[in-house]
Design a protein around this motif. Structure first.
Motif, PDB file in Angstrom:
ATOM      1  N   UNK B 541      35.490  39.764  36.865  1.00  0.00           N
ATOM      2  CA  UNK B 541      36.440  40.142  35.828  1.00  0.00           C
ATOM      3  C   UNK B 541      37.109  41.462  36.171  1.00  0.00           C
ATOM      4  N   UNK B 542      36.301  42.319  36.723  1.00  0.00           N
ATOM      5  CA  UNK B 542      36.860  43.630  37.036  1.00  0.00           C
ATOM      6  C   UNK B 542      37.772  43.581  38.247  1.00  0.00           C
ATOM      7  N   UNK B 543      37.203  42.979  39.319  1.00  0.00           N
ATOM      8  CA  UNK B 543      37.944  43.077  40.580  1.00  0.00           C
ATOM      9  C   UNK B 543      38.817  41.865  40.838  1.00  0.00           C
ATOM     10  N   UNK B 544      38.444  40.712  40.313  1.00  0.00           N
ATOM     11  CA  UNK B 544      39.178  39.498  40.597  1.00  0.00           C
ATOM     12  C   UNK B 544      38.827  38.882  41.926  1.00  0.00           C
ATOM     13  N   UNK B 545      37.885  39.443  42.605  1.00  0.00           N
ATOM     14  CA  UNK B 545      37.490  38.905  43.906  1.00  0.00           C
ATOM     15  C   UNK B 545      36.410  37.831  43.796  1.00  0.00           C
TER      16      UNK B 545
END
Lengths: 641, 612
Positions: B541-545
């Motif tokens: 959610x934070x990084x999208x990775x």
């Protein structure tokens, strides 16, 4: 209809057995059973197969033989008894005390007057058989009515075959010399005669007197008889239980036909039974009794003293059988040991818990007492007596609506009674129908005596006792009429023999399991397995029979029926050859689809998921691999998708 | 690690591979009904096993009793003989004359009794109304109609008794008694309002009890040596003695001073280290003694019966004459036949008994081996010393205590009676503390009495002939043995496990392994995975990775190398042919997709990959 549908479905479920022919079923069973032998039979080569077959058979029979022995042992219901001795707080026994003499002579004199005169005359005749010597010329004529009911006779047995029977009051007794002829006497009933023989005149006279007085006294109502007996306040002079005082009011009165009024301490009927938690005389019961020997009926009881008995709470005291005498002028110390026997009930031994299963009406239940074998035997006798003689015997309690026997109403009762008493058959019936109680308590007594009161102390003791009894300053008691009793628990106050089952169901099961496991590695579940196989084979039989029947009818109908079982319709056979292995002997390839037990559909049985299905068969390496998948299960992986 | 990735897989694996019988059936059976039946059967088998094993365990501590009867040369027990009267009345006169006078006075007041008809005249001193303190201490009272008035003996006056005083409201007394009741009142010396009233239904008992109380007071003040002198000597008591057909004399007897019975003499006490034994049973070979009972010298109030008391006991046991002695009549020959029984119980945990008495928190005041009687008496004496401050006369002295008497402990009688009442009612806890001894010897006595002919023994009313003998030389030995041993218990366990489930210890271990360790670790792993996933989600959610990582995971999972690492265990476990053998299973895609559905498995592999 719904139910039928459901039933059919259930049957189909059940039918989903491991095979469709007996052979398949058997092979499947052998392969899959958890007992160890059968698998070997199908897995090994033909020679070993045979050996294994016999071994399995041998072990199976061994198991059954051992089981037979074990079950037999269990069914013989053996018991082991354990014995324990020690001291513990126990209920103090109920103590029944009676005077050896049932009634005060002064009270019953008027009733027994005739009888006494008769017996005096008879005694005189026996002692001095020649007439003329008799001194009874001046006395009024004897009432011979009593006599003729049960006469005393002399029997001359000089001539064994023809004994001469002589009535004592008949005149010509001169020919007999009493020294050479033992006077043998008998009672005579009406009609039929029976003679009871005694070797001693004293015995005969006493028995005769008891019989006669019984008949006389049985006509007196009970209340009157109780009044004629000894009263509690006259008899029980002092009472001390442990450190606590007690008096005659703590005693329960009971009327005993032999001993008149008896008094029971600690009967436990209304009040709680007393406990004693200490051994020794100091914590027991101390009683001083007055038996007033001068008021004894002369011919009735020849023993003087107090009759006492220790028994269980709420049980009837059978004094005549289990009582002991305490001598006058002594202090009798009774150390008590409670001897308990705890039996296992049915089926281990034939005993009864509360007497409810005994086919004899317990007449003593009117006293509110518990069952005992003595009570049963007596009730049984009384019931027989009432049945046969039409009246009840004076010694035993009466059922409702029956009277006691007496010479006026039942002239033949004495004969009836004595023939009944000597009848072995009736006794055997009673013995057979009465059972002993499972929990039996006996009181073992250690009795010791010392002179009491001592010379030094008798003055003041007699003085106090007579003052307390009749408020007079004169000594009205003497050594012949006074008894002291100490009843206490011994140092070890109980000895309990209790039975326990030698073989319990737990023992049986674990032994069965041990045997089965040892020889065949099996368990109960194996037996159920076996049962399952039998059901399956039955089902196969049913199918075969039905198919055979239908086959007789029509081929088409048969075909339709085949289609009804879906497993058949969809199952196909696939042989999966494994390279370099020998042919598995157990799943031979047959052309006909009915003989194959496995169908492996290529489309679904492939892949690891299908292989994990429970219906897959474990086959040792080197054999053919057959995978049986039922259509329902075939569809399951798809459904999981 | 566990054999299967998920719980259900683990269960299936377990059921197929376990050695217990039911489980496999559940899996192998076809059809829901059958499977259900098998589940039911297996569960009931497990239940039965648990029940039966519990039953076995509960019955483990049971004892079996064996009774052996053996014929052997038996050691003769110690026989203690006492005169019922403890001290010569003539020599006790100095101590007791006051008390006797008062007693006679009491008799006269209550019952109008006056001496004179007595065969044995005793000097009756002048009655002085003053100077006696016996009645002051404990007044004898007479109650009329059980009302609240009582006649005091000394003054003759009526006095009121408070209703609360009647402690004898026990079950045994019937109230509403029309007879006179006699008793005495004991008051707390410190607090005169606290009184206890002791009533008796008969004056005989009352006067004896009252006399005994005073008597104990007086005797407590006399030292032991004097008392021994006042009592009967061996020559006084024993006239002739035979043992085992040989004559014996007073040297074979050991003196033993009993507080209530004076000098007693123990035959064969084993004091000099030798214990006699009889060679044959029968009255000829036992102990035969003729006792001289000087009836004229009896204390009239203390003892009312004439004779001797004997007790048969072990050399190590204390003779409790007053409690369980056997009485011997004068002018009669008493023969006592003995039967010897030896018992042995198993101590804890089989039964609640004590081997030596060392584990009981009651000091043994008697210098003898433990018995229940000793314990009870010691316990009472200890309580007496604790609460009354002095020791009761009838029992031995604990260290540092002395016997009670009026002068030092004016309160002791009240205290004693209260305590004694508690003792009898089991409120003192003695009966709970004291336990049976585990092993004991018992001589069962059978007594028979015959009158002596006057011509044989001229002084016949004063003589008692006593014979004590073994009826037979059989020793009955009752011993308890453990009914179950560990071996039997284990084989029974084995039988039960085998019978119901064909299970063994190994399969119990298996169950523990599978159901506890493996399933726990699976659950733990799943939780860990979930936590990790949650963490990853958050990261994603934070990084999208994160989605890419998911792709990688999946790809890694599809790689057969990775699968092979774990699957072989699976396959061998199921004993399935390796996939290579058959041509069909070699089409992986649909299966892997199904595997993919089983998220836990996937996740697990994923984590492994991650770890690498």
């Amino acid at each position: 209809m719904n139910l039928k549908k459901y039933f059919i479905r259930a049957l189909h479920r059940l039918q989903k057995g491991p095979g469709y022919t007996y052979k398949e079923l058997l092979v499947w069973y052998c392969d899959n059973t958890n007992t160890h032998g059968p698998k070997r039979i199908i897995k090994e080569g033909p020679k070993k197969k045979l050996i294994w077959f016999f071994l399995t058979l041998l072990f199976a029979s061994l198991v059954f033989w051992q089981w037979g022995i074990l079950i037999n042992t269990y069914l013989s219901y053996n018991v082991t008894s354990s014995l324990s001795i020690g001291f513990k707080t126990m209920k103090f026994p109920a103590v029944t005390v009676c005077n050896a003499n049932p009634f005060k002579y002064s009270e019953v004199k008027h009733l027994l007057k005739e009888l006494d005169r008769l017996i005096e005359a008879a005694l005189e005749r026996i002692l001095q058989p020649t007439p003329g010597n008799g001194s009874n010329t001046s006395s009024p004529p004897l009432d011979l009515e009593l006599w003729h009911q049960i006469p005393l006779v002399l029997i001359d047995e000089h001539d064994k075959d023809n004994p001469i029977i002589l009535d004592i009051f008949e005149s010509n007794l001169a020919g007999l010399s009493p020294a050479s002829v033992p006077p043998q006497c008998s009672h005579q009933g009406s009609g039929n005669c029976t003679y009871r023989n005694f070797t001693s005149a004293a015995q005969a006279v006493t028995e005769w007197y008891i019989l006669q007085s019984t008949s006389i006294l049985s006509r007196v109502p009970l209340q009157e008889r109780i009044r004629m007996g000894y009263q509690a306040e006259d008899m029980i002079l002092a009472c001390l239980y442990g450190a606590e005082p007690c008096n005659y009011k703590n005693f329960t009165q009971i009327y005993h036909p032999d001993h008149g009024n008896c008094y029971i301490f600690n009967w436990g009927m209304d009040e709680e039974a007393l406990n004693s938690s200490n051994p020794g005389a100091e914590f027991g019961l101390k009683l001083i009794l007055d038996i007033s020997q001068q008021d004894y009926i002369p011919y009735l009881s020849s023993a003087a003293g107090a009759r006492l008995m220790l028994h269980q709470q709420k049980s009837f005291p059978f004094l005549k059988d289990q009582g002991i005498y305490a001598m006058a002028g002594t202090e009798t110390s009774i150390g008590v040991l409670v001897d308990e026997l705890e039996r296992m009930g049915y089926p281990y031994s034939d005993c009864t818990m509360n007497g409810s299963d005994v086919p004899v009406k317990n007449l003593y239940s009117q006293y509110n007492t518990s069952y005992s074998i003595q009570a049963c035997l007596r009730s049984c006798f009384q019931n027989h007596m009432i049945e046969i003689c039409g009246c009840g015997h004076y010694m035993f309690p009466l059922p409702e609506g029956v009277n006691y026997c007496n010479n006026e109403d039942n002239p033949g009762w004495a004969y009836c009674y004595s023939s009944l008493r000597s009848s072995i058959r009736h006794r055997q019936i009673c013995i057979d129908s009465c059972k002993e109680t499972c929990n039996d308590t006996q009181y073992k007594m250690t009795i010791s005596m010392a002179d009491w009161p001592s010379e030094a102390s008798e003055d003041w003791i007699f003085h106090i006792l007579s003052y307390e009894r009749d408020m007079s300053t004169n000594v009205t008691l003497d050594r012949n009429g006074i008894i002291k009793l100490n009843i206490y628990f011994q140092e070890y106050n109980y000895r309990t023999i209790s039975e326990s089952a030698a073989t319990t169901i737990v023992w049986l099961l674990s032994s069965l399991g041990g045997q089965f496991g040892f020889w065949m590695g099996g368990s109960v579940l194996c037996l159920i397995e076996f049962g399952e196989i039998i059901i399956d084979s039955l089902w196969i039989t049913v199918i075969n029979v039905i198919s055979w029947c239908k086959g007789l009818k029509q081929k088409r109908a048969q075909a339709r029926w085949w289609r009804l079982t879906p497993t058949w319709a969809s199952s196909t056979r696939t042989r999966v050859p494994s390279p370099g292995t020998r042919r598995c002997p157990l799943s031979p390839a047959r052309p006909h689809p009915t003989t194959t037990r496995c169908g492996c559909s290529p489309s679904t049985s492939s892949g690891p998921t299908a292989m994990q299905k429970p219906s897959e068969r474990r086959v040792t390496a080197g054999c053919q691999h057959c995978v049986c998948v039922s259509p329902a299960e075939q569809s399951s992986p798809l459904r999981s998708n | 690690g566990p054999q299967a990735p998920t719980l259900s897989e683990l269960m299936r694996w377990y059921c197929l591979n376990t050695n217990t019988h039911g489980c496999r059936r559940i899996v192998v059976s076809r059809g829901r009904l059958r499977r259900f039946l098998w589940i039911l059967l297996t569960l009931s088998a497990v239940g039965l096993i648990l029940w039966q094993c519990a039953e076995l365990l509960l019955n483990y501590y049971s004892a079996s009793v064996s009774v052996t009867v053996q014929f052997q040369k038996l050691p003769f027990p110690a026989v203690t003989i006492c005169n019922i009267n403890p001290y010569k009345y003539s020599s006790m006169k100095d101590y007791l004359s006051e008390l006797d006078k008062e007693t006679k006075k009491a008799l006269e007041t209550f019952y109008g009794f006056s001496e004179g008809k007595s065969k044995v005249r005793r000097s009756v001193g002048e009655w002085d109304s003053a100077g006696s303190d016996f009645f002051k201490q404990i007044p004898l009272l007479k109650f009329e109609d059980f009302s609240k008035t009582a006649t005091d003996l000394r003054s003759g006056q009526k006095r009121k008794i408070e209703g609360s005083v009647f402690h004898k409201d026990s079950s045994i007394v019937n109230s509403g008694d029309s007879n006179d009741i006699i008793g005495f009142q004991l008051c707390d010396a410190n607090n005169s309002s606290e009184c206890a009233l002791y009533t008796f239904s008969s004056g005989v008992n009352a006067i004896q009890e009252w006399y005994k109380l005073h008597y104990m007071n007086i005797m407590a003040q006399i030292p032991l040596e004097t008392k021994e002198k006042l009592s009967y000597s061996a020559d006084d008591l024993l006239l002739t003695c035979f043992f085992d057909g040989l004559s014996c004399d007073k040297r074979h007897f050991t003196r033993f001073h009993h507080p209530l019975h004076g000098n007693c003499y123990t035959f064969n006490s084993g004091e000099n280290g030798t214990v006699l034994s009889t060679s044959t049973g029968g009255s000829e070979y036992g102990l035969q003694v003729v006792l001289y009972i000087d009836e004229a010298d009896y204390n009239p109030f203390l003892v009312t019966s004439t004779g001797a008391k004997i007790i048969v006991h072990d050399q190590n046991e204390y003779p409790f004459i007053e409690d369980i002695g056997t009485e011997i009549e004068t002018a009669a020959a008493t023969s006592i036949g003995m039967h010897f029984t030896r018992s042995r119980k198993l101590s804890k945990p089989y039964s609640d008994c004590t081997e030596t008495g060392a584990d009981i928190p009651v000091e043994n005041l008697y210098n003898k081996s433990y018995s229940l009687q000793i314990c009870l008496h010691s316990c009472f004496q200890k309580a007496m010393v604790d609460s009354c401050g002095c020791a009761q006369y009838a029992q031995p002295l604990p260290a540092g205590a002395e016997y009670c008497n009026y002068k030092k402990n004016p309160n002791w009688m009240y205290c004693y009676y209260r305590l004694h009442e508690k003792f009898v009612k089991e409120q003192l806890g003695c009966q709970q503390i004291c336990k049976d001894a585990c092993s004991f010897k018992e001589w069962a006595l059978t007594t028979s009495i015959a009158q002596c002919l006057p011509s044989v023994l001229p002084l016949r009313t004063d003589l008692a002939n006593l014979m004590v003998f073994y009826k037979d030389l059989n020793e009955r030995f009752i011993s308890e043995n453990p009914a179950n041993t560990l071996v039997i218990l284990l084989s029974n366990f084995g039988g039960q496990l085998g019978l119901w489930m064909s299970c063994s210890v190994v399969c119990v271990i298996e169950i523990v392994e599978v159901f506890f360790i493996d399933s726990l670790s699976i659950v733990m792993r799943r939780q860990w995975q979930r936590a990790k996933k949650w963490w990853n989600d958050r990261k994603r959610d934070r990084s999208g990775k994160a989605p890419q990582a998911g792709e990688l995971e999946r790809q890694g999972h599809d790689n057969p190398v990775c699968i092979d690492e774990d699957l072989p265990t699976f396959n061998t476990a199921l004993r399935l042919p390796l996939p290579q053998d058959s041509p069909l299973p070699r089409t992986p895609p649909p299966n892997y997709s199904t595997l993919r559905l089983e998220s836990a498995f996937t996740e697990q592999l994923g984590t492994r990959l991650d770890e690498r």
